[in-house]
Design an enzyme around this catalytic site. Sequence first.
Site, PDB file in Angstrom:
ATOM      1  N   ASP A   1       0.825  -1.214   0.000  1.00 40.48           N
ATOM      2  CA  ASP A   1       0.000   0.000   0.000  1.00 40.48           C
ATOM      3  C   ASP A   1       0.864   1.271   0.000  1.00 40.48           C
ATOM      4  O   ASP A   1       2.092   1.201  -0.039  1.00 40.48           O
ATOM      5  CB  ASP A   1      -0.916  -0.079   1.234  1.00 40.48           C
ATOM      6  CG  ASP A   1      -2.259   0.585   1.029  1.00 40.48           C
ATOM      7  OD1 ASP A   1      -2.428   1.330   0.049  1.00 40.48           O
ATOM      8  OD2 ASP A   1      -3.149   0.362   1.878  1.00 40.48           O
TER       9      ASP A   1
ATOM     10  N   GLU B   1      -1.035   1.633  -5.111  1.00 43.06           N
ATOM     11  CA  GLU B   1      -0.571   3.025  -5.032  1.00 43.06           C
ATOM     12  C   GLU B   1      -1.680   4.001  -5.387  1.00 43.06           C
ATOM     13  O   GLU B   1      -1.484   5.202  -5.266  1.00 43.06           O
ATOM     14  CB  GLU B   1       0.671   3.136  -5.951  1.00 43.06           C
ATOM     15  CG  GLU B   1       1.341   4.473  -6.027  1.00 43.06           C
ATOM     16  CD  GLU B   1       0.623   5.418  -6.987  1.00 43.06           C
ATOM     17  OE1 GLU B   1       0.786   6.633  -6.842  1.00 43.06           O
ATOM     18  OE2 GLU B   1      -0.124   4.916  -7.857  1.00 43.06           O
ATOM     19  N   TRP B   2      -2.832   3.495  -5.818  1.00 38.90           N
ATOM     20  CA  TRP B   2      -4.055   4.263  -6.096  1.00 38.90           C
ATOM     21  C   TRP B   2      -4.010   5.072  -7.401  1.00 38.90           C
ATOM     22  O   TRP B   2      -4.963   5.777  -7.712  1.00 38.90           O
ATOM     23  CB  TRP B   2      -4.438   5.189  -4.935  1.00 38.90           C
ATOM     24  CG  TRP B   2      -4.272   4.578  -3.567  1.00 38.90           C
ATOM     25  CD1 TRP B   2      -4.639   3.319  -3.209  1.00 38.90           C
ATOM     26  CD2 TRP B   2      -3.696   5.185  -2.399  1.00 38.90           C
ATOM     27  NE1 TRP B   2      -4.321   3.091  -1.886  1.00 38.90           N
ATOM     28  CE2 TRP B   2      -3.743   4.227  -1.364  1.00 38.90           C
ATOM     29  CE3 TRP B   2      -3.152   6.440  -2.143  1.00 38.90           C
ATOM     30  CZ2 TRP B   2      -3.270   4.485  -0.079  1.00 38.90           C
ATOM     31  CZ3 TRP B   2      -2.682   6.701  -0.859  1.00 38.90           C
ATOM     32  CH2 TRP B   2      -2.743   5.735   0.158  1.00 38.90           C
ATOM     33  N   GLY B   3      -2.901   5.055  -8.116  1.00 37.52           N
ATOM     34  CA  GLY B   3      -2.888   5.674  -9.444  1.00 37.52           C
ATOM     35  C   GLY B   3      -2.280   7.054  -9.522  1.00 37.52           C
ATOM     36  O   GLY B   3      -2.010   7.547 -10.612  1.00 37.52           O
TER      37      GLY B   3
ATOM     38  N   ASN C   1       0.647   8.186  -8.964  1.00 37.30           N
ATOM     39  CA  ASN C   1       1.973   8.217  -9.601  1.00 37.30           C
ATOM     40  C   ASN C   1       2.030   7.357 -10.868  1.00 37.30           C
ATOM     41  O   ASN C   1       3.105   6.925 -11.287  1.00 37.30           O
ATOM     42  CB  ASN C   1       3.044   7.757  -8.611  1.00 37.30           C
ATOM     43  CG  ASN C   1       3.222   8.745  -7.470  1.00 37.30           C
ATOM     44  OD1 ASN C   1       3.820   9.797  -7.631  1.00 37.30           O
ATOM     45  ND2 ASN C   1       2.657   8.420  -6.317  1.00 37.30           N
TER      46      ASN C   1
ATOM     47  N   ASP D   1     -10.097   3.836  -2.943  1.00 38.47           N
ATOM     48  CA  ASP D   1     -10.843   2.636  -2.537  1.00 38.47           C
ATOM     49  C   ASP D   1     -12.246   2.589  -3.119  1.00 38.47           C
ATOM     50  O   ASP D   1     -12.924   3.603  -3.259  1.00 38.47           O
ATOM     51  CB  ASP D   1     -10.941   2.576  -1.007  1.00 38.47           C
ATOM     52  CG  ASP D   1      -9.585   2.307  -0.386  1.00 38.47           C
ATOM     53  OD1 ASP D   1      -8.599   2.206  -1.129  1.00 38.47           O
ATOM     54  OD2 ASP D   1      -9.523   2.208   0.853  1.00 38.47           O
TER      55      ASP D   1
HETATM   56  C1  GLA Z   1      -5.921   1.484   1.629  1.00 39.88           C
HETATM   57  C2  GLA Z   1      -6.122   0.487   0.492  1.00 39.88           C
HETATM   58  C3  GLA Z   1      -7.260  -0.458   0.847  1.00 39.88           C
HETATM   59  C4  GLA Z   1      -6.929  -1.186   2.144  1.00 39.88           C
HETATM   60  C5  GLA Z   1      -6.654  -0.188   3.259  1.00 39.88           C
HETATM   61  C6  GLA Z   1      -6.110  -0.854   4.503  1.00 39.88           C
HETATM   62  O1  GLA Z   1      -6.999   2.332   1.773  1.00 39.88           O
HETATM   63  O2  GLA Z   1      -6.404   1.159  -0.699  1.00 39.88           O
HETATM   64  O3  GLA Z   1      -7.492  -1.383  -0.194  1.00 39.88           O
HETATM   65  O4  GLA Z   1      -5.820  -2.009   1.934  1.00 39.88           O
HETATM   66  O5  GLA Z   1      -5.705   0.782   2.852  1.00 39.88           O
HETATM   67  O6  GLA Z   1      -5.834   0.055   5.529  1.00 39.88           O
END
Ligand code: GLA
Length: 411
Positions: A158, A191-193, A195, A213
Amino acid sequence: MKRKLFTLLLSGLTFGAFSQGNVYKLESGKYEGLAMTPPMGWNSWNTFETNIDEKLVKETADIMVASGMAAAGYNYIVLDDGWMTKERNANGDLVPDPIKFPSGMKALVDYVHSKGLKFGLYNCAGTHTCAGYPGTRGFEYQDARFYANLNIDFLKYDWCNTEGINAKEAYTTMSNALKTAGKPIVFSLCEWGGNEPWNWGKPVGSLWRISGDIYPCFDCEHKHEGNWSSWGFMKILEMRKDIRKFSGPDHWNDFDMLEVGNDMSYVEDKSHFAMWCMMASPLIAGNDLRKMSKETLAILTNKELIAVNQDKLGIQGFKYTAEDGLETWVKPLSDGNWAITFLNRSDSEKQINFDWKNNSIKDADFGYEADFANSIYRIKDLWKNKEFGTTKKSFKAKIQSHDVITLKLIK
Ligand code: GLA
């Protein structure tokens, strides 16, 4: 003395280092070939957050096998955030929480393996995980050895608490550490995108998140305290433009874990699942398998839809048309076949009237084409598991609000 000098020279040449008197060879690059089709499995986060323990994992593994999910392709059981104690031990090692996991993490990994399944854990590139447990920053090689000793198969990594570090460098370091530790582990970048991991992630890991998320709703934005949001599945579906060309076998765009069975309506669950299949996203269930309804299980184990997701070409689908809330999404499949999904994102029922011969689909990124004026395809409805005609005749059907119809066009 001579031999020592020779070893020293050799290790220098292979970029090695010494560890306890042995030559410790530093490796780099991900383990290739571990995810030639999108990974499938289950992850604890969407339903349980940090309320996880060994009983939950064992029951989930048992049901994964008994319910037919394992046979349908789901094989990873991944423990997300919250499996550790809040401090490392005196050696600096991570410590699985002894209250949540009284038999120890190794015994749990062995149990999951004994069921023919694979096991995954979670950590974070930052100083702490998102839920405040010890992060890996500065402990990459030590943690990689810890995972290799546990014999795990998958690591989700993460991006919380990473102020001041470079994403490509941080993920590359952990990827190299895993390779050096010597146990093949699927490396899942989370990394959620921000970067743009699709631009540099291919040699680093097998999949990368492209969004923040997911939230169990069709198209909402769910705001959290502290100025962040989680997103309905339609929002994630359309969040990134022009990145499908970066996804493929062993390097997938990850649209986040599934919310099927978590509060949405039946048709929304169907649509969510169909679109994740169309996008060749990893299929990681996020529901409580112990309380799963028959309908939820039927969606998650729909063999025809899973075959679209797992198709060996490994091409992410794309939106072909959108008119008045009625969309068509298409995905080239192997053997010249195609999947097409009609998606009603409006609030009212719609009438589909699709005249194939006036349509010709071109996949600009990968060069596939379906010209219905010149070639005829047989049609199979993948939700009804039924063939019903060909593209000679227009396709007409009613479609409820938020529902999908997915067809396979067979050349
Ligand atoms: C981030 C991630 C989630 C999950 C939580 C855990 O928000 O994007 O998928 O893993 O952390 O704390």
